[in-house]
Write a protein that holds these residues in place. Structure first.
Motif, short mmCIF file in Angstrom:
data_model
loop_
_atom_site.label_atom_id
_atom_site.label_comp_id
_atom_site.label_asym_id
_atom_site.label_seq_id
_atom_site.Cartn_x
_atom_site.Cartn_y
_atom_site.Cartn_z
N HIS A 83 37.70 -75.20 -28.61
CA HIS A 83 38.46 -76.24 -28.68
C HIS A 83 38.18 -76.61 -30.24
CE1 HIS A 83 33.89 -77.74 -28.43
NE2 HIS A 83 34.56 -78.81 -29.25
N CYS A 84 39.05 -77.67 -30.75
CA CYS A 84 39.12 -77.94 -32.18
C CYS A 84 39.04 -79.64 -32.12
CB CYS A 84 40.13 -77.37 -32.96
SG CYS A 84 40.30 -77.78 -34.97
N ASP A 85 38.31 -80.18 -32.83
CA ASP A 85 38.63 -81.67 -33.00
C ASP A 85 38.69 -82.05 -34.56
OD1 ASP A 85 35.87 -81.11 -33.97
OD2 ASP A 85 35.26 -82.46 -32.41
N ARG A 95 40.82 -83.79 -29.46
CA ARG A 95 40.39 -82.56 -29.28
C ARG A 95 41.49 -81.60 -28.51
NH1 ARG A 95 34.47 -81.71 -25.87
NH2 ARG A 95 34.08 -82.02 -28.21
N VAL A 96 41.53 -80.48 -28.95
CA VAL A 96 42.54 -79.70 -28.42
C VAL A 96 42.16 -78.14 -27.90
CG1 VAL A 96 44.61 -80.49 -29.45
CG2 VAL A 96 43.61 -78.56 -30.71
N PHE A 97 42.61 -77.56 -27.10
CA PHE A 97 41.94 -76.45 -26.68
C PHE A 97 42.74 -75.32 -27.06
CE2 PHE A 97 39.92 -79.41 -24.12
CZ PHE A 97 38.38 -79.06 -24.02
N CYS A 108 45.07 -74.38 -35.50
CA CYS A 108 45.22 -75.66 -34.80
C CYS A 108 46.58 -76.54 -35.23
CB CYS A 108 43.75 -76.44 -35.01
SG CYS A 108 43.90 -78.16 -34.40
#
Length: 134
Positions: A83-85, A95-97, A108
C-alpha cells in the motif's frame, strides 16, 4: 480617477491591436526569459512584462515529475501487494493498494512513488518495464 481608468483601458486595447501606445515595453537588451516546464515564454513586446520591471521573473526549477524520477524505486522484497499513502498519513494521499505480481516497476497513481517485487523483477530489462496504478 474614472477618466484615468478609461484612458488606461484604451491604451491596453490599442496595444493589443498593434497600434503604438505609451505602455512600457521591455528593453531589447534585456535578458531572455527563463522557460518554464510547460514551455511558457513571454514575447519581448508583450505589455504584460511590465509586472517584472522591479524583479526578474522567478521560475521554480524543481518540477515534481523530475524530483520523483530522481528517487529510486523501492524494493518490496517478496510482497505481492503493498500500500502507498504518500509517506505520511496526515500529509499524504488516500491509501491505495498496488499489485506487484507482474515484472517491472509499479508507480502509485497519486504521488508517483515506484515499487517493485524483487522476487519477480530480476533483470535490468524487467526494471525498464513501467506500470501506472490508478
Amino acid at each position: 480617477s474614472l477618466q484615468m481608468l478609461a484612458l488606461r483601458g484604451v491604451a491596453r486595447l490599442t496595444a493589443l491591436r498593434g497600434v503604438t501606445s505609451n505602455i512600457p515595453v521591455a528593453p531589447a537588451d534585456s535578458k531572455p526569459d527563463k522557460v518554464t516546464h510547460t514551455g511558457q515564454v513571454w514575447d519581448k513586446k508583450d505589455w504584460r512584462l511590465q509586472r517584472f520591471d522591479n524583479a526578474p521573473k522567478m521560475v521554480n526549477p524543481n518540477v515534481a515529475a523530475n524530483l520523483i524520477a530522481e528517487r529510486p524505486p523501492q524494493d518490496c522484497g517478496h510482497e505481492s501487494v503493498i500500500h502507498c499513502d504518500g509517506g505520511h498519513a496526515a500529509l499524504g494521499h488516500p491509501r491505495v493498494f498496488i499489485n506487484l505480481d507482474k515484472p517491472g516497476v509499479h508507480a502509485c497513481g497519486y504521488c508517483g512513488n515506484r515499487f517493485y517485487n524483487s522476487h519477480i523483477t530480476k533483470t535490468a530489462e524487467d526494471l525498464a518495464i513501467n506500470h501506472l496504478n490508478c
